[in-house]
Design an enzyme around this catalytic site. Structure first.
Site, PDB file in Angstrom:
ATOM      1  N   TYR A  96     -59.247 -30.930 115.862  1.00 57.58           N
ATOM      2  CA  TYR A  96     -58.124 -30.189 116.267  1.00 57.58           C
ATOM      3  C   TYR A  96     -57.631 -30.603 117.691  1.00 57.58           C
ATOM      4  O   TYR A  96     -56.580 -30.749 118.123  1.00 57.58           O
ATOM      5  CB  TYR A  96     -58.423 -28.485 116.386  1.00 57.58           C
ATOM      6  N   GLN A 137     -44.913 -22.660 108.314  1.00 52.98           N
ATOM      7  CA  GLN A 137     -46.562 -22.995 107.991  1.00 52.98           C
ATOM      8  C   GLN A 137     -46.873 -24.056 109.093  1.00 52.98           C
ATOM      9  O   GLN A 137     -48.263 -24.055 109.265  1.00 52.98           O
ATOM     10  CB  GLN A 137     -46.751 -23.660 106.633  1.00 52.98           C
ATOM     11  N   ASN A 138     -46.231 -24.875 109.751  1.00 53.14           N
ATOM     12  CA  ASN A 138     -46.767 -25.622 110.773  1.00 53.14           C
ATOM     13  C   ASN A 138     -47.297 -25.106 111.854  1.00 53.14           C
ATOM     14  O   ASN A 138     -46.992 -23.968 112.325  1.00 53.14           O
ATOM     15  CB  ASN A 138     -45.791 -26.484 110.988  1.00 53.14           C
ATOM     16  N   VAL A 139     -48.430 -25.719 112.581  1.00 49.26           N
ATOM     17  CA  VAL A 139     -48.898 -25.118 113.587  1.00 49.26           C
ATOM     18  C   VAL A 139     -48.745 -26.202 115.052  1.00 49.26           C
ATOM     19  O   VAL A 139     -49.397 -25.791 116.057  1.00 49.26           O
ATOM     20  CB  VAL A 139     -50.557 -25.171 113.481  1.00 49.26           C
ATOM     21  N   ASP A 140     -47.716 -26.838 114.941  1.00 48.20           N
ATOM     22  CA  ASP A 140     -47.233 -27.815 115.905  1.00 48.20           C
ATOM     23  C   ASP A 140     -46.345 -27.353 117.151  1.00 48.20           C
ATOM     24  O   ASP A 140     -46.224 -28.160 118.042  1.00 48.20           O
ATOM     25  CB  ASP A 140     -46.974 -29.450 115.526  1.00 48.20           C
ATOM     26  N   HIS A 145     -49.210 -19.648 110.150  1.00 47.15           N
ATOM     27  CA  HIS A 145     -50.590 -20.217 110.141  1.00 47.15           C
ATOM     28  C   HIS A 145     -51.036 -20.360 111.626  1.00 47.15           C
ATOM     29  O   HIS A 145     -51.985 -21.147 111.710  1.00 47.15           O
ATOM     30  CB  HIS A 145     -50.662 -21.442 109.407  1.00 47.15           C
ATOM     31  N   CYS A 200     -61.213 -17.145 120.729  1.00 51.02           N
ATOM     32  CA  CYS A 200     -62.747 -16.961 120.904  1.00 51.02           C
ATOM     33  C   CYS A 200     -63.258 -16.481 119.232  1.00 51.02           C
ATOM     34  O   CYS A 200     -62.441 -15.699 118.617  1.00 51.02           O
ATOM     35  CB  CYS A 200     -63.404 -15.946 121.657  1.00 51.02           C
ATOM     36  N   CYS A 220     -66.851 -13.398 126.560  1.00 46.36           N
ATOM     37  CA  CYS A 220     -68.074 -13.130 125.792  1.00 46.36           C
ATOM     38  C   CYS A 220     -69.044 -14.092 125.721  1.00 46.36           C
ATOM     39  O   CYS A 220     -70.141 -14.037 125.165  1.00 46.36           O
ATOM     40  CB  CYS A 220     -67.771 -12.355 124.524  1.00 46.36           C
ATOM     41  N   THR A 245     -42.523 -29.052 102.052  1.00 51.78           N
ATOM     42  CA  THR A 245     -43.715 -28.284 101.753  1.00 51.78           C
ATOM     43  C   THR A 245     -44.204 -28.451 100.483  1.00 51.78           C
ATOM     44  O   THR A 245     -43.327 -28.405  99.747  1.00 51.78           O
ATOM     45  CB  THR A 245     -43.977 -26.676 102.079  1.00 51.78           C
TER      46      THR A 245
HETATM   47  C1  BV8 Z   1     -55.978 -16.111 102.326  1.00 50.31           C
HETATM   48  C2  BV8 Z   1     -53.499 -24.133 109.436  1.00 50.31           C
HETATM   49  C3  BV8 Z   1     -57.155 -14.512 101.887  1.00 50.31           C
HETATM   50  C4  BV8 Z   1     -54.917 -24.843 109.597  1.00 50.31           C
HETATM   51  C5  BV8 Z   1     -53.591 -23.912 106.890  1.00 50.31           C
HETATM   52  C6  BV8 Z   1     -53.242 -17.075  96.068  1.00 50.31           C
HETATM   53  C7  BV8 Z   1     -53.370 -15.856  97.157  1.00 50.31           C
HETATM   54  C8  BV8 Z   1     -53.740 -15.901  98.446  1.00 50.31           C
HETATM   55  C9  BV8 Z   1     -54.664 -16.875  98.947  1.00 50.31           C
HETATM   56  C10 BV8 Z   1     -54.876 -18.019  97.863  1.00 50.31           C
HETATM   57  C11 BV8 Z   1     -54.411 -17.814  96.540  1.00 50.31           C
HETATM   58  N1  BV8 Z   1     -54.898 -18.784  95.907  1.00 50.31           N
HETATM   59  C12 BV8 Z   1     -55.589 -19.556  96.551  1.00 50.31           C
HETATM   60  C13 BV8 Z   1     -55.929 -18.967  97.931  1.00 50.31           C
HETATM   61  C14 BV8 Z   1     -56.520 -19.499  98.857  1.00 50.31           C
HETATM   62  C15 BV8 Z   1     -56.094 -20.396  99.880  1.00 50.31           C
HETATM   63  C16 BV8 Z   1     -54.956 -21.366  98.887  1.00 50.31           C
HETATM   64  O1  BV8 Z   1     -54.006 -21.281  99.016  1.00 50.31           O
HETATM   65  N2  BV8 Z   1     -55.508 -22.315  98.650  1.00 50.31           N
HETATM   66  C17 BV8 Z   1     -54.838 -23.527  98.034  1.00 50.31           C
HETATM   67  C18 BV8 Z   1     -55.349 -24.795  98.079  1.00 50.31           C
HETATM   68  C19 BV8 Z   1     -54.614 -23.075  96.582  1.00 50.31           C
HETATM   69  N3  BV8 Z   1     -55.109 -19.693 100.822  1.00 50.31           N
HETATM   70  C20 BV8 Z   1     -55.835 -19.307 101.727  1.00 50.31           C
HETATM   71  O2  BV8 Z   1     -57.012 -19.391 102.406  1.00 50.31           O
HETATM   72  C21 BV8 Z   1     -54.931 -18.446 102.915  1.00 50.31           C
HETATM   73  N4  BV8 Z   1     -55.715 -17.051 103.278  1.00 50.31           N
HETATM   74  O3  BV8 Z   1     -55.009 -15.972 101.469  1.00 50.31           O
HETATM   75  O4  BV8 Z   1     -57.054 -15.395 102.721  1.00 50.31           O
HETATM   76  C22 BV8 Z   1     -57.473 -13.080 102.693  1.00 50.31           C
HETATM   77  C23 BV8 Z   1     -56.644 -12.256 102.866  1.00 50.31           C
HETATM   78  C24 BV8 Z   1     -56.897 -11.189 103.721  1.00 50.31           C
HETATM   79  C25 BV8 Z   1     -58.082 -11.013 104.387  1.00 50.31           C
HETATM   80  C26 BV8 Z   1     -58.952 -12.216 104.299  1.00 50.31           C
HETATM   81  C27 BV8 Z   1     -58.717 -13.280 103.494  1.00 50.31           C
HETATM   82  C28 BV8 Z   1     -54.985 -19.314 104.158  1.00 50.31           C
HETATM   83  C29 BV8 Z   1     -54.036 -20.465 104.223  1.00 50.31           C
HETATM   84  C30 BV8 Z   1     -53.690 -21.062 105.452  1.00 50.31           C
HETATM   85  C31 BV8 Z   1     -54.539 -22.272 105.706  1.00 50.31           C
HETATM   86  N5  BV8 Z   1     -54.304 -22.924 106.932  1.00 50.31           N
HETATM   87  N6  BV8 Z   1     -53.070 -24.495 108.122  1.00 50.31           N
HETATM   88  C32 BV8 Z   1     -54.536 -26.047 109.970  1.00 50.31           C
HETATM   89  O5  BV8 Z   1     -53.455 -26.509 109.876  1.00 50.31           O
HETATM   90  O6  BV8 Z   1     -55.730 -27.003 110.361  1.00 50.31           O
HETATM   91  S1  BV8 Z   1     -52.641 -24.564 105.761  1.00 50.31           S
HETATM   92  C33 BV8 Z   1     -52.272 -26.019 105.778  1.00 50.31           C
HETATM   93  O7  BV8 Z   1     -51.631 -26.546 104.540  1.00 50.31           O
HETATM   94  C34 BV8 Z   1     -50.870 -26.410 106.866  1.00 50.31           C
HETATM   95  O8  BV8 Z   1     -50.575 -25.236 107.341  1.00 50.31           O
HETATM   96  C35 BV8 Z   1     -49.853 -26.563 105.748  1.00 50.31           C
HETATM   97  O9  BV8 Z   1     -48.608 -25.826 106.195  1.00 50.31           O
HETATM   98  C36 BV8 Z   1     -50.321 -26.144 104.433  1.00 50.31           C
HETATM   99  C37 BV8 Z   1     -49.425 -26.442 103.436  1.00 50.31           C
HETATM  100  O10 BV8 Z   1     -49.232 -27.760 103.563  1.00 50.31           O
HETATM  101  P1  BV8 Z   1     -47.856 -28.137 103.671  1.00 50.31           P
HETATM  102  O11 BV8 Z   1     -47.328 -27.615 104.854  1.00 50.31           O
HETATM  103  O12 BV8 Z   1     -47.216 -28.155 102.399  1.00 50.31           O
HETATM  104  O13 BV8 Z   1     -48.224 -29.704 103.886  1.00 50.31           O
HETATM  105  P2  BV8 Z   1     -48.697 -30.715 102.724  1.00 50.31           P
HETATM  106  O14 BV8 Z   1     -49.197 -31.986 103.422  1.00 50.31           O
HETATM  107  O15 BV8 Z   1     -49.253 -30.118 101.815  1.00 50.31           O
HETATM  108  O16 BV8 Z   1     -47.204 -31.137 101.967  1.00 50.31           O
HETATM  109  C38 BV8 Z   1     -46.310 -31.762 102.822  1.00 50.31           C
HETATM  110  C39 BV8 Z   1     -44.771 -31.769 101.705  1.00 50.31           C
HETATM  111  O17 BV8 Z   1     -43.852 -32.333 102.640  1.00 50.31           O
HETATM  112  C40 BV8 Z   1     -45.459 -32.872 100.706  1.00 50.31           C
HETATM  113  O18 BV8 Z   1     -44.812 -32.224  99.421  1.00 50.31           O
HETATM  114  C41 BV8 Z   1     -44.602 -34.177 100.875  1.00 50.31           C
HETATM  115  O19 BV8 Z   1     -44.147 -34.702  99.868  1.00 50.31           O
HETATM  116  C42 BV8 Z   1     -43.382 -33.566 101.848  1.00 50.31           C
HETATM  117  N7  BV8 Z   1     -42.800 -34.491 103.016  1.00 50.31           N
HETATM  118  C43 BV8 Z   1     -43.380 -35.338 103.516  1.00 50.31           C
HETATM  119  N8  BV8 Z   1     -42.746 -35.799 104.456  1.00 50.31           N
HETATM  120  C44 BV8 Z   1     -41.633 -35.493 104.372  1.00 50.31           C
HETATM  121  C45 BV8 Z   1     -41.731 -34.523 103.154  1.00 50.31           C
HETATM  122  N9  BV8 Z   1     -40.601 -33.749 102.717  1.00 50.31           N
HETATM  123  C46 BV8 Z   1     -39.243 -34.082 103.693  1.00 50.31           C
HETATM  124  N10 BV8 Z   1     -39.284 -34.930 104.439  1.00 50.31           N
HETATM  125  C47 BV8 Z   1     -40.299 -35.491 104.825  1.00 50.31           C
HETATM  126  N11 BV8 Z   1     -39.912 -36.460 105.734  1.00 50.31           N
END
Ligand code: BV8
Length: 246
Positions: free
Chosen positions: A69, A103-106, A121, A129, A152, A190
């Site tokens: 990070y 969804q971005n964190v930047d 996110h 902490c 803490c 996304t």
């Molecule tokens: C949760 C922060 C439960 C960290 C991130 C159903 C319901 C609920 C949950 C789930 C579910 N099914 C599965 C789950 C679990 C999981 C999940 O979704 N898994 C996936 C793999 C299936 N979800 C979770 O764990 C979530 N938590 O639901 O917990 C709960 C509830 C209550 C209490 C306790 C627990 C948490 C999800 C959040 C995870 N954290 N980020 C960090 O950044 O380090 S997610 C991370 O992926 C980023 O934030 C990012 O935003 C996100 C998605 O990625 P994208 O933004 O889409 O980026 P990506 O690279 O994937 O795609 C980019 C796209 O842009 C591409 O398509 C590309 O072609 C395109 N592109 C590229 N350049 C361009 C472009 N388009 C246009 N112009 C360009 N120039």
């Protein structure tokens, strides 16, 4: 290449009173911020995001996760918002009720001047902490590895939502409300794979919204979109603003 914006979409936007946009890592890609899938450059390529962006990964190896990070935070400090971010600011000036959900964190939407940003996110610049959840503004970088919480003594972590962690209640509530009440919902840069954020466009559709997807590639959402504009958001969004409002 000039982007053709459908005339039906232009007239929809000219009369639109409520619009919600969900953005992902693709919107920041043209600023030089690697998308979430690419975020693992040479140093980290042996890991998948799911290996690093989880509480267990942090428990197992806090320094590895902290350093990943820290490297991403430094990258974000070096870059600037791009024309896609700026076009979204212009849209918020042109449409009476425009809500940006990211969804971005930047933090680039805020730096570009977007007045209202719902961060689903968290934000990589904020640190909290791992034990007491206290948000810590500044922290002492320490030689040994991960700084300790001044309150803490627990380990500090980025204030982002990891896989398996719930999203901030208030943010998710506001995002659902924005999806349910808009006439036009944009899904921009996304992969539409990460839930519950990826459920928002479907929630908007269930409430009668027109769905517009702007993305470099097709996604699981594409078949549901009324308009799919393939390409770079940093090119398409400015073209859309010009076509709609001159
Ligand atoms: C949760 C922060 C439960 C960290 C991130 C159903 C319901 C609920 C949950 C789930 C579910 N099914 C599965 C789950 C679990 C999981 C999940 O979704 N898994 C996936 C793999 C299936 N979800 C979770 O764990 C979530 N938590 O639901 O917990 C709960 C509830 C209550 C209490 C306790 C627990 C948490 C999800 C959040 C995870 N954290 N980020 C960090 O950044 O380090 S997610 C991370 O992926 C980023 O934030 C990012 O935003 C996100 C998605 O990625 P994208 O933004 O889409 O980026 P990506 O690279 O994937 O795609 C980019 C796209 O842009 C591409 O398509 C590309 O072609 C395109 N592109 C590229 N350049 C361009 C472009 N388009 C246009 N112009 C360009 N120039």
């Amino acid at each position: 290449m000039p982007h053709e914006i459908p005339t039906r979409l232009v007239s929809l936007l000219r009369s639109c009173q409520q619009c919600t946009a969900l953005t992902g890592a693709g919107v920041s890609q043209e600023s030089g911020v690697p998308t979430f899938r690419e975020a693992l450059d040479s140093l980290w390529e042996q890991y998948s995001p799911e290996d690093l962006a989880t509480p267990d990964a942090f428990r197992r190896n806090p320094k590895l996760v902290w350093d990943w990070y820290a490297a991403r935070r430094m990258k974000v400090e070096e870059v600037q918002p791009n024309p896609g971010h700026t076009a979204l600011v212009e849209m918020s000036r042109r449409i009476p009720h425009f809500i940006l959900v990211t969804q971005n964190v930047d933090g680039l939407h805020q730096r570009a001047g977007s007045p209202v940003v719902i961060e689903l996110h968290g934000n990589i610049k904020r640190v909290k902490c791992f034990r007491c959840e206290e948000v810590v503004g500044i922290w002492a970088e320490v030689e040994s590895g991960v700084p300790a919480c001044p309150a803490c003594g627990g380990l500090l972590r980025p204030d982002v939502v990891w896989f398996g962690e719930g999203l901030p209640e208030q943010a998710m509530q506001a995002a659902r409300q924005a999806a349910a009440s808009c006439q036009v919902f944009f899904s921009i840069g996304t992969s539409a794979l990460i839930y519950p954020a990826a459920g928002l466009p479907h929630f908007a559709l269930d409430h009668g919204a027109t769905l517009v997807e702007i993305n470099a590639e097709t996604t699981p959402l594409t078949p549901y979109a009324h308009f799919h504009l393939p390409g770079l958001s940093g090119e398409i969004l400015p073209a859309l603003v010009t076509a709609t409002w001159g």
